[in-house]
Design a protein around this motif. Structure first.
Motif, PDB file in Angstrom:
ATOM      1  N   PRO A 174      42.187  43.193  47.263  1.00 29.48           N
ATOM      2  CA  PRO A 174      42.590  41.803  47.741  1.00 29.48           C
ATOM      3  C   PRO A 174      41.808  40.675  47.342  1.00 29.48           C
ATOM      4  N   GLU A 175      40.743  40.721  46.853  1.00 33.53           N
ATOM      5  CA  GLU A 175      40.029  39.628  46.277  1.00 33.53           C
ATOM      6  C   GLU A 175      40.429  39.317  44.872  1.00 33.53           C
ATOM      7  N   MET A 176      40.747  40.565  44.320  1.00 28.38           N
ATOM      8  CA  MET A 176      41.156  40.469  42.767  1.00 28.38           C
ATOM      9  C   MET A 176      42.550  39.791  42.786  1.00 28.38           C
ATOM     10  N   LYS A 177      43.572  40.047  43.616  1.00 23.57           N
ATOM     11  CA  LYS A 177      44.638  39.500  43.813  1.00 23.57           C
ATOM     12  C   LYS A 177      44.470  37.858  44.016  1.00 23.57           C
ATOM     13  N   THR A 178      43.610  37.529  44.955  1.00 29.36           N
ATOM     14  CA  THR A 178      43.148  36.068  45.283  1.00 29.36           C
ATOM     15  C   THR A 178      42.623  35.421  43.885  1.00 29.36           C
ATOM     16  N   ILE A 179      41.951  36.045  43.169  1.00 27.93           N
ATOM     17  CA  ILE A 179      41.293  35.608  41.961  1.00 27.93           C
ATOM     18  C   ILE A 179      42.246  35.270  40.905  1.00 27.93           C
ATOM     19  N   LEU A 180      43.157  36.372  40.508  1.00 26.71           N
ATOM     20  CA  LEU A 180      44.264  36.163  39.671  1.00 26.71           C
ATOM     21  C   LEU A 180      45.416  35.365  40.116  1.00 26.71           C
ATOM     22  N   ARG A 181      45.334  34.898  41.292  1.00 24.44           N
ATOM     23  CA  ARG A 181      46.154  33.644  41.728  1.00 24.44           C
ATOM     24  C   ARG A 181      45.769  32.280  41.429  1.00 24.44           C
ATOM     25  N   GLY A 182      44.391  32.270  40.896  1.00 27.15           N
ATOM     26  CA  GLY A 182      44.012  30.915  40.466  1.00 27.15           C
ATOM     27  C   GLY A 182      42.676  30.604  41.308  1.00 27.15           C
ATOM     28  N   VAL A 183      42.483  31.212  42.295  1.00 28.75           N
ATOM     29  CA  VAL A 183      41.326  30.687  43.237  1.00 28.75           C
ATOM     30  C   VAL A 183      40.098  31.204  42.871  1.00 28.75           C
ATOM     31  N   VAL A 184      39.052  30.403  42.860  1.00 29.53           N
ATOM     32  CA  VAL A 184      37.583  30.781  42.245  1.00 29.53           C
ATOM     33  C   VAL A 184      36.916  31.345  43.668  1.00 29.53           C
ATOM     34  N   LEU A 185      36.499  32.598  43.732  1.00 22.27           N
ATOM     35  CA  LEU A 185      35.736  33.212  44.623  1.00 22.27           C
ATOM     36  C   LEU A 185      34.077  33.196  44.275  1.00 22.27           C
ATOM     37  N   LYS A 186      33.411  32.609  44.975  1.00 24.46           N
ATOM     38  CA  LYS A 186      31.793  32.403  44.275  1.00 24.46           C
ATOM     39  C   LYS A 186      31.420  33.998  44.423  1.00 24.46           C
ATOM     40  N   GLU A 187      30.338  34.056  43.484  1.00 25.62           N
ATOM     41  CA  GLU A 187      29.503  35.141  43.554  1.00 25.62           C
ATOM     42  C   GLU A 187      30.250  36.477  43.405  1.00 25.62           C
ATOM     43  N   TYR A 188      31.456  36.619  43.050  1.00 28.00           N
ATOM     44  CA  TYR A 188      32.287  37.848  43.347  1.00 28.00           C
ATOM     45  C   TYR A 188      32.190  38.523  41.900  1.00 28.00           C
ATOM     46  N   LEU A 189      32.099  37.726  40.754  1.00 31.42           N
ATOM     47  CA  LEU A 189      32.390  38.870  39.403  1.00 31.42           C
ATOM     48  C   LEU A 189      30.838  38.568  38.890  1.00 31.42           C
ATOM     49  N   THR A 190      29.850  38.841  39.436  1.00 31.39           N
ATOM     50  CA  THR A 190      28.389  38.637  38.956  1.00 31.39           C
ATOM     51  C   THR A 190      27.869  40.003  38.857  1.00 31.39           C
ATOM     52  N   LEU A 191      26.859  40.069  37.909  1.00 36.01           N
ATOM     53  CA  LEU A 191      26.030  41.304  37.844  1.00 36.01           C
ATOM     54  C   LEU A 191      25.336  41.972  39.038  1.00 36.01           C
ATOM     55  N   LYS A 192      24.939  41.136  39.727  1.00 34.83           N
ATOM     56  CA  LYS A 192      24.608  41.821  41.195  1.00 34.83           C
ATOM     57  C   LYS A 192      25.477  42.465  41.875  1.00 34.83           C
ATOM     58  N   THR A 193      26.780  41.789  41.861  1.00 39.39           N
ATOM     59  CA  THR A 193      27.948  42.406  42.514  1.00 39.39           C
ATOM     60  C   THR A 193      28.261  43.746  41.863  1.00 39.39           C
ATOM     61  N   PHE A 194      28.245  43.895  40.611  1.00 41.59           N
ATOM     62  CA  PHE A 194      28.297  44.883  39.859  1.00 41.59           C
ATOM     63  C   PHE A 194      27.493  46.129  40.526  1.00 41.59           C
ATOM     64  N   VAL A 195      26.214  45.939  40.214  1.00 39.36           N
ATOM     65  CA  VAL A 195      25.147  46.631  40.635  1.00 39.36           C
ATOM     66  C   VAL A 195      25.330  47.307  41.881  1.00 39.36           C
ATOM     67  N   ALA A 196      25.647  46.377  42.934  1.00 44.47           N
ATOM     68  CA  ALA A 196      25.582  46.724  44.362  1.00 44.47           C
ATOM     69  C   ALA A 196      26.957  47.588  44.330  1.00 44.47           C
ATOM     70  N   LYS A 197      28.027  47.452  43.720  1.00 40.82           N
ATOM     71  CA  LYS A 197      29.204  48.027  43.818  1.00 40.82           C
ATOM     72  C   LYS A 197      29.177  49.520  43.262  1.00 40.82           C
ATOM     73  N   VAL A 198      28.702  49.550  42.053  1.00 44.67           N
ATOM     74  CA  VAL A 198      28.359  50.852  41.376  1.00 44.67           C
ATOM     75  C   VAL A 198      27.571  51.877  42.340  1.00 44.67           C
ATOM     76  N   ILE A 199      26.339  51.257  42.572  1.00 46.04           N
ATOM     77  CA  ILE A 199      25.320  52.261  43.626  1.00 46.04           C
ATOM     78  C   ILE A 199      25.835  52.488  44.773  1.00 46.04           C
ATOM     79  N   GLY A 200      26.328  51.505  45.384  1.00 44.41           N
ATOM     80  CA  GLY A 200      26.938  51.589  46.941  1.00 44.41           C
ATOM     81  C   GLY A 200      28.157  52.691  47.029  1.00 44.41           C
ATOM     82  N   LEU A 201      29.126  52.273  46.137  1.00 49.41           N
ATOM     83  CA  LEU A 201      30.232  53.175  45.910  1.00 49.41           C
ATOM     84  C   LEU A 201      29.877  54.950  45.687  1.00 49.41           C
TER      85      LEU A 201
END
Length: 774
Positions: free
Chosen positions: A65-92
């Motif tokens: 859902p957030e990727m749909k929003t970003i590709l629509r041209g809306v900027v979502l803060k802190e969504y594509l950062t290294l912290k999010t990457f690490v949290a997503k990989v380990i959490g998943l």
């Protein structure tokens, strides 16, 4: 991404193996077995939820859902950062390792997109090509394809699925890029499996061996169609159930307050309930509780028939197939219990605040439903439907493939699940029944509910533009003038710095319209809020104050006439008739510097400027350092009252726009543009807002918010179509009114007499033009 996917699969398999080992090792005591079976996933899910919440709360959920929003041209803060990457990989990894009915496909789209964004940021250090916003969007479009491609080793289905799920309009130039990246990711993902001795060669992830000479009888097609229609209703019900669970949690204030305080209690509780119900010696024995999702799929796609077809055809349940055999009930009961239990479990589990997707659980449920229909058909027609001398038994595994594609397609509103299924199973023999079932499932599901991702967008209230529904003919009669915001803040070409300050305090708009004057309202362009802030902070900067102090000091000491260079400097800076041009001698100020909330707040702001000046002194001449020292000495001599008086004088000067970046062509809509056309333009160009003009005059602004309200507000709760309050039925033949025509002639006359300004550039000619315009 292929490396990440393979490493995660390895870690997940190890976690699941550890749970089996603990469960098997304690077979002497059922209570200890239960404790091990329940505690292990609860600990993993709780850790995943806690780790994600602390490091990056943005990593929670699917990510599509957030990727749909970003590709629509809306900027979502802190969504594509290294912290999010690490949290997503380990959490998943922890969430999937717990054995809960969760998927990895949605989160992988997010992980791949984050990876692409980080790569772009890294490469932009070497060349400006990757700093381009449009280029980054193209990178993200390819990344979405990679996310699905390396998750299922399905490059073709991955590209098509990513297009269907994330894009309203798709640029074909990204098509081959997506294929290129997804093919490499799928190839490397499977090569790693061969390298690790998991596979002998590169094969499909869930290889099936259905017969190819006669895959299905023509008379079986109605059964496949029934699977499709039933999956459509099932998919809509899943989305509805998922949304209702979330809304129930949010609406019950006591529960909501309690869960907000004890954030880890909800995931632990859900995990406890689900793992208790799947405990193999307990209720789990009626629903193949001990099987992991991967094992479940392998068994459901099995090409043998499980239902007993007479004494001679006794089917032996070997290996993991034993899970479906129960001494006191047949395979039909086990499949029905499995489908019903997993259905609500998956809907509940996907609401847990951990990185997780819903594609894989739904895929498994669909496969089980297909298998149930297949086994029923096999029991109904033991020798197959074919009436000739040849006997072709019904293959229930084929029905499982059809069911998996149909239900997952219904939940996500995609047709590409059919292609993903072919790549997963490595067989294309059931292409026709799969396509029929998927299309029927989509037709039913789309008429009942939004897709799961659109449903989450609505729940999270993300700034995404909804699609125009079927049969909304009244949208063609609604115009932009009916929905636009009329009272908007603007900047005039001949305004004062005080006006800029008032505009900044009174609105939060990121882009401010620049008009010729308050009377004419001719739109000349737009200026970013940060640029307005920079203009204001430059005018009230301590350096300008220093020049005033120096002038005072020189006039007191009587040196004013002795030094011609200083006299020139003073005369240019203090001339009140023309706007000041600070860009000539002032050190470079940060463009994004925040403006102080009131003029009295400026003295402390001076202290923060020393860091910027010190940084600049590394690259500039030593004269700057001397200036800063002098400023520090002279700065103490000015009292707060004098500073306030000086700032008041500066705020009354006319604004000089020559140093500001002005966009001379902001996106504009004419007030008579239809809502349907506006929706198409916003979706196609990924717009955030547009100014509305009438014969060049600024009359309002329309943003995503107004557009979304207009589309959603056209249908009430009872389904009765209601027109917006300002909309009236219009005759399509009417042209511009006489008043508009008269205004157009007046505008033309004024244009004959006045020289219109153009965008300020670095050269001196632009400055002169701007001054003339003023």
């Amino acid at each position: 991404m292929a490396l990440v996917s393979w490493a995660m699969d390895f870690a997940i398999a190890t976690c699941l193996q550890a749970q089996k080992w603990m469960y098997g090792g304690l077979d002497t005591n059922v209570l200890l077995q239960y404790m091990a079976w329940v505690t292990y996933p609860t600990v993993l899910i709780t850790f995943s939820a806690g780790f994600t919440q602390i490091l990056a709360p943005q990593a929670v959920g699917s990510g599509i859902p957030e990727m749909k929003t970003i590709l629509r041209g809306v900027v979502l803060k802190e969504y594509l950062t290294l912290k999010t990457f690490v949290a997503k990989v380990i959490g998943l990894t922890c969430a999937l390792g717990s054995g809960m009915p969760l998927g990895k496909e949605g989160p992988f789209v997010h992980i791949a997109s984050t990876c692409a964004a980080l790569l772009s940021r890294f490469l932009s250090l070497f060349g400006g090509f990757y700093e381009n916003e449009a280029r980054n969007i193209e990178m993200l479009a390819a990344a979405c394809a990679v996310g699905v491609g390396c998750c299922f080793a399905a490059p073709i289905g991955g590209v098509l699925f990513s297009i269907e799920v994330t894009s309203t309009f798709f640029a074909v130039r990204n098509y081959w890029r997506g294929f290129f990246a997804a093919t490499f990711s799928a190839f490397i993902f499977r090569v790693l499996a061969v390298w690790n001795k998991d596979e002998e060669t590169i094969t499909a992830l869930f290889k099936t061996r259905f017969r190819l000479d006669f895959p299905f009888d023509l008379q079986e097609l109605p059964a496949f169609a029934v699977i499709g229609i039933a999956s459509g209703f099932g998919g809509a019900l899943f989305v509805y159930l998922n949304r209702k669970i979330v809304q129930f949690m949010r609406r019950q204030k006591t529960i909501n307050r309690f869960l907000m305080k004890k954030r880890l209690l909800f995931p632990a509780l859900v995990t406890l309930i689900i793992s208790t119900l799947t405990f193999p010696p307990g209720f789990g024995q009626f629903m193949a509780g001990q099987l992991t999702q991967k094992d479940t799929l392998v068994t459901l796609f099995d090409n043998q028939t499980w239902a007993k077809q007479g004494i001679s055809d006794e089917f032996e349940y070997l290996g993991i197939l034993e899970a479906w055999l129960h001494p006191r009930s047949n395979v039909f009961v086990t499949l029905v219990v499995f489908i019903l239990m997993k259905f609500w479990m998956s809907a509940l589990a996907t609401t847990i605040p951990v990185p997780c997707g819903a594609f894989m659980p739904v895929f498994v449920i669909g496969a089980a439903f297909g298998r149930l229909v297949g086994e029923s058909m096999a029991a109904w027609f033991p020798d197959g439907i074919h009436t000739d001398s040849n006997v072709y038994r019904i293959v229930p595994g084929g029905y499982a493939v059809v069911g998996a594609a149909a239900l997952s397609g219904a939940v996500t509103h995609t047709v590409s699940t059919a292609v993903i299924v072919f790549e997963l199973t490595g067989q294309i023999s059931h292409i026709l029944p799969v396509m029929i079932a998927v299309i029927l499932a989509n037709a039913v599901a789309q008429s009942l509910q939004p897709s799961l991702y659109d449903s989450i967008i609505r729940i999270k209230k993300l700034p995404y533009l909804p699609e125009l529904g079927w049969g909304h003919h009244e949208k063609y009669n609604v115009r932009v003038e009916d929905i636009m915001v009329r009272d908007i803040r603007y900047v005039t070409l001949n305004c004062k710095y005080r006006d800029l300050q008032q505009v900044l305090h009174s609105t939060k708009m990121k882009n401010l319209p620049l008009v010729e004057s308050a009377e004419s309202m001719i739109l000349l362009g737009s200026i970013e809020r940060t640029q307005v802030g920079a203009l204001l902070s430059n005018q009230l900067s301590p350096h300008r104050r220093l020049l005033t102090l120096r002038q005072k000091a020189l006039s007191e000491d009587g040196h004013r006439l002795s030094d011609p260079s200083i006299r020139f400097q003073i005369s240019t800076e203090t001339s009140s008739g023309t706007p000041a041009r600070p860009a000539l001698r002032k050190p470079l100020k940060p463009a994004l510097k925040r403006v102080s909330s009131s003029p009295a707040d400026s003295p402390p702001a001076g202290s923060t400027d020393h860091a910027g000046i010190a940084l600049k002194s590394l690259f500039c001449a030593n004269a700057t350092t001397e200036t800063t020292e002098e400023e520090m000495i002279l700065g103490d001599k000015m009292t707060p009252t004098e500073i306030l008086e000086w700032e008041e004088q500066q705020l009354d000067q006319l604004v000089d726009f020559s140093s500001a970046k002005i966009d001379p062509a902001p996106f504009q809509l004419v007030e008579h543009t239809s809502l349907h056309k506006t929706h198409t333009i916003f979706s196609l160009l990924g717009l955030d807002h547009a100014f509305v003009t009438s014969i060049g005059r600024l009359v309002g602004m329309v943003s995503l918010k107004e557009l979304r309200k207009a589309i959603e507000g056209s249908l009430t709760g009872k389904g009765v179509k209601v027109r917006p309050p300002l909309a009236s039925f219009r005759d399509s033949t009417t042209s511009t009114t006489e008043a508009d025509t008269t205004a157009l002639h007046q505008l033309w006359d004024r244009h004959q007499h006045h020289h219109m300004p153009r965008e300020a550039g670095p050269g001196g000619d632009d400055d002169d033009d701007t001054t003339k315009g003023q």
